[in-house]
Design an enzyme around this catalytic site. Structure first.
Site, PDB file in Angstrom:
ATOM      1  N   ASP A 190     -10.739   1.819  -3.385  1.00  0.00           N
ATOM      2  CA  ASP A 190     -11.237   1.509  -2.047  1.00  0.00           C
ATOM      3  C   ASP A 190     -12.760   1.475  -2.026  1.00  0.00           C
ATOM      4  O   ASP A 190     -13.363   1.163  -1.007  1.00  0.00           O
ATOM      5  CB  ASP A 190     -10.754   2.565  -1.037  1.00  0.00           C
ATOM      6  CG  ASP A 190      -9.411   2.177  -0.433  1.00  0.00           C
ATOM      7  OD1 ASP A 190      -8.909   1.087  -0.756  1.00  0.00           O
ATOM      8  OD2 ASP A 190      -8.864   2.970   0.363  1.00  0.00           O
ATOM      9  N   ASP A 225       0.826  -1.204   0.000  1.00  0.00           N
ATOM     10  CA  ASP A 225       0.000   0.000   0.000  1.00  0.00           C
ATOM     11  C   ASP A 225       0.861   1.254   0.000  1.00  0.00           C
ATOM     12  O   ASP A 225       2.071   1.210   0.280  1.00  0.00           O
ATOM     13  CB  ASP A 225      -0.900  -0.023   1.253  1.00  0.00           C
ATOM     14  CG  ASP A 225      -2.222   0.681   1.036  1.00  0.00           C
ATOM     15  OD1 ASP A 225      -2.310   1.517   0.116  1.00  0.00           O
ATOM     16  OD2 ASP A 225      -3.165   0.408   1.792  1.00  0.00           O
TER      17      ASP A 225
HETATM   18  C1  GLA Z   1      -5.730   1.859   2.322  1.00  0.00           C
HETATM   19  C2  GLA Z   1      -6.125   0.713   1.411  1.00  0.00           C
HETATM   20  C3  GLA Z   1      -7.204  -0.111   2.067  1.00  0.00           C
HETATM   21  C4  GLA Z   1      -6.705  -0.627   3.410  1.00  0.00           C
HETATM   22  C5  GLA Z   1      -6.252   0.535   4.262  1.00  0.00           C
HETATM   23  C6  GLA Z   1      -5.567   0.060   5.535  1.00  0.00           C
HETATM   24  O1  GLA Z   1      -6.747   2.780   2.443  1.00  0.00           O
HETATM   25  O2  GLA Z   1      -6.533   1.194   0.173  1.00  0.00           O
HETATM   26  O3  GLA Z   1      -7.588  -1.180   1.238  1.00  0.00           O
HETATM   27  O4  GLA Z   1      -5.652  -1.521   3.178  1.00  0.00           O
HETATM   28  O5  GLA Z   1      -5.320   1.365   3.585  1.00  0.00           O
HETATM   29  O6  GLA Z   1      -5.115   1.090   6.300  1.00  0.00           O
END
Ligand code: GLA
Length: 775
Positions: free
Chosen positions: A549, A479
């Protein structure tokens, strides 16, 4: 194929040609990019620009060439200061303060193998084809001792021309590179539509189409990563272009940082289309003997509309960008802990979730954020890549072993570029993050960014992550949740601070290279708050990305459809999540959530332990269905039949051998009195006999209870009344399916609801499986 005759170069793919020549003064003149053509003896001279006299206010290149204006020449590159007032391809600042430069042809060579850059991600060589790359050497004309190499690689099978650029300083003085782009095409007219894909968090990939005439159109980002604000994939099409007909060009960059794509209409309505690293905020001190290489640009052309262009990119990405053992391998169905538990979990809860997921047929358990340091929320511990033993008393190794014992694979989340001020790492190395010395720092999601320009930081992370990935890890979600602010590297000297953004990426790429070499079996997924790093650079290391997301089925359908213009759906992570959806609070049927996700890489992101028995049954059925689908859909051809017009979507995948296909349709909102629905396919063999059958699934018809005697429920308090969807089952020839179409069962019209009625209400989907019966 690359041919050369009298300083005319012709690069040909199966259906396209790219032609340029060396004009009399030594510049490279662009002659044609488009449909494949045969130059014959007179072709090049017929396409050459005539210079009889110059319009007023244009600049003559030199006294010896009074009719040559750099502004009117269709160049393969352009420079500043010699009369070309358009967007420059290259911008250099010399030690005397001047910025005028001029590059002339020096020599050419056809290389047997495409060169592979060691620092930047780059496309694989086009198969076994020898002589696939043309290298043009240009020299600065006014004694600056600079050499510019232009590379053109031909991918015949997918109609792609790959361009890249390298600048070498052979002189004794440093030069500041203010911009060095990757590609430039000068078109004769500006009657084109520029399409880019822009968005924001949970709202990626909005398609925007703007006519070019009389404007400078720019799609760009300055966030430090390729970003959801503007994806590096763009298109330039003729106004009449459709999914199945018309001319369209595409461009994408193999790069994950700040980028800029520009369509600029200029003198005499010509259009310059250029792509490369975003020059704003960028500079590079090119010392004597040094070289700078720009990222590769992937260009493609289709005279058969957007659909064909997309399939060119899909094939190119699958064959020449993805690599490693996972490139063509069906991906495991996963469950991700994020929306199921967020930060609130312990080992027992995770094992519970994994157990229920395993029972449903899920193969990979992914532990998302919250497993390391003292992490309870986003405020702490980023950078401390050691297990939180309070939550996980047996460590990552212990948890992974337990998951493996259940017969599942184990995956983990990391965000290596970020560091919390409240972390052991930051306390030990306050000088390891990007920050302007003595200035207050701006944080994103409560983190700073580590200084990836510093090789010590890369080394530290390599070892820290090796320790984590050695704990029985089969999958990694990588990420990155913030853009680059306070862009200053404490590691670099002040005169090189303009290099920070690009060097940050070089650091990232070197780390990814080392880790993916060290762990070739791990399946990596790129994520950046969803789709902030959905680009070809990351896909060179990780064969899939988390597309957004936002897991609301309706939003996802739009987002995924728009990704499909430049990326195969088989690289998109797509999850079924709970309702009400966590991003939109919308409730969509579970069949819809699955059928929207099924053309991508299927995952589940919900607390599966809380589902009703009938929902679990549905999920089991979905996974059984997907496990057949994924065997052929990874490399299939995509057809966009409807792309959201009046709220309707229809996508179709057809296997390369045309033996298997699948169609999914979605309706946003029901409009009473809508026309008869006809299902017409694309891409099947006209003369072959196929069996088409709708995927069986249950619907909730509770709102209709009481109105129709056929609807009953054993439990009057139940939130659900289930009824099977209508069935469509036909054995038909491909020509009828492709050109005639099936009249589907009639929509619910307020009167009756039985097996001959399509209860195709708001947010409904349908899915049709197709198999060849005989040829
Ligand atoms: C980001 C990612 C999510 C999740 C969060 C965790 O927003 O896109 O899918 O993994 O971080 O903190």
């Amino acid at each position: 194929m690359i041919t050369h005759h009298n300083h005319v170069f012709c690069l040909s793919t199966a259906c396209t040609s790219y032609v340029f020549r060396v004009e009399e003064a030594g510049h490279l003149e662009h002659l044609h990019y488009g449909k494949r053509l045969c130059l014959g003896t007179d072709g090049a001279s017929a396409m050459t620009q005539r210079h009889s006299s110059l319009p007023s206010a244009t600049i003559a290149y030199s006294p010896g060439t009074p009719n040559l204006s750099m502004e009117l020449l269709r160049g393969e590159i352009s420079t500043l200061g010699k009369g070309d007032f358009g967007d420059p391809f290259i911008d250099l600042e010399f030690s005397d303060g001047s910025r005028t430069c001029d590059f002339l042809f020096d020599s050419w060579e056809i290389l047997n193998e495409k060169p592979m850059n060691k620092e930047l991600p780059c496309a694989l060589s086009p198969g076994q084809a020898r002589g696939n790359t043309l290298r043009i050497r240009m020299k600065e004309a006014n004694g600056r001792k600079l050499v510019l190499y232009l590379y053109y690689t031909v991918y015949e099978d997918c109609d792609v021309i790959l361009r890249s650029t390298r600048l070498e300083n052979h002189g004794t003085e440093p030069v500041i590179v203010r911009r060095l782009l990757s590609s430039q095409i000068d078109f004769d007219d500006s009657d084109y539509i520029f399409t880019n894909f822009h968005g924001s968090w949970t709202s990626e990939m909005h398609k925007s189409m703007t006519p070019c005439t009389g404007k400078t159109l720019v799609s760009e980002t300055r966030l430090g990563f390729s970003s959801n604000r503007s994806n590096p994939f763009v298109m330039l099409s003729r106004p009449c272009c459709t999914e199945t007909s018309g001319e369209v060009y595409g461009s994408n960059l193999i790069y994950s940082g700040n980028h800029r794509e520009c369509a600029q209409s200029g003198e005499l309505s010509r259009l310059r289309f250029s792509t490369g690293i975003q020059p704003e905020g960028f500079s590079w001190l090119l010392k004597p003997k040094d070289r700078f290489t720009a990222p590769e640009a992937v260009l493609s052309f289709s005279s058969e509309g957007f659909g064909r262009l997309s399939r060119n990119y899909h094939d190119f990405i699958r064959n020449y960008i993805l690599r490693g053992i996972w490139a063509h391998r069906p991906r495991p169905v996963l469950i991700n802990s994020w929306e199921a538990a967020y930060f609130d979990f312990d080992e027992e809860k995770l094992l519970h979730l994994a157990g229920a997921a395993h029972d449903a047929g899920i193969e990979l358990f992914v532990l998302d954020d919250g497993w390391f340091g003292k992490r309870k929320n986003t405020k702490t511990s980023m950078g401390d890549w050691v297990c939180n033993y309070e939550k996980l008393p047996h460590g990552i190794e212990g948890l992974s072993a337990r998951i493996h014992n259940m017969g599942m694979q184990f995956g983990i989340w990391v965000e290596p570029e970020a560091v919390s001020v409240d972390s052991d790492l930051f306390r030990a190395h306050p000088d390891w993050s990007l920050a302007v010395p003595g200035q207050p720092n701006s944080e994103g999601r409560n983190t700073r960014l580590l200084d990836f320009c510093n090789p010590e930081v890369i080394d530290y992370l390599y070892h820290a992550l090796c320790r984590v990935f050695s704990c029985g890890v089969d999958y990694v979600k990588w990420d990155m949740n913030r853009g680059i602010s306070d862009c200053y590297s404490p590691f670099l000297p002040k005169e090189q601070q303009g290099e920070t953004g690009h060097r940050f990426l070089l650091g990232l790429y070197s780390l990814l290279k080392r880790l993916t070499d060290r762990f070739p079996d791990i399946l990596f997924e790129s994520c950046a708050s969803g789709g902030n790093r959905a680009d070809l650079g990351m896909l060179c290391y990780m064969p899939q990305f988390w597309a957004s997301d936002n897991s609301d089925a309706l939003c996802r359908q739009q987002i995924q459809t728009n990704y499909s213009y430049g990326y195969p759906l088989s690289v998109l992570g797509c999850h079924v999540s709970s309702i009400p959806n966590h991003q939109t609070l919308r409730e969509t049927p579970i069949a819809t959530r699955y059928e929207v996700a099924a053309f991508g890489i299927l995952g589940y992101e919900l607390d599966i332990c809380r589902l009703r028995a009938d929902e679990l049954e549905d999920i089991q059925e979905q996974i059984r269905h997907y496990k057949k689908l994924r065997n052929w859909i990874m490399d299939a051809d995509l057809y966009r039949i409807q792309t959201g017009e009046n709220g309707h979507y229809c996508l179709m995948e057809v296997s390369k051998d045309q033996l298997t296909g699948a169609v999914m349709t979605l309706q946003e909102l029901l409009q009473p009195g809508s026309p008869i629905r006809i299902l017409k396919t694309r891409g099947l063999k006209d003369n072959a006999l196929y069996h088409l059958v709708s995927r069986p699934a249950m619907m909730n018809v509770k709102p209709m209870k009481g109105r129709f005697a056929s609807l009953s429920s054993d439990d009057p308090a139940a939130g659900f009344v289930r009824m099977p969807r209508e069935t469509e089952d036909y054995t038909l020839y491909g020509d009828l399916l492709n050109h005639g179409g099936i009249r589907l069962k009639s929509d619910f019209n307020g009167h009756n609801l039985d097996e001959d009625t399509r209860y195709y209400i708001d947010y409904s989907t349908r899915f049709y499986d197709i198999e060849l019966v005989k040829e």
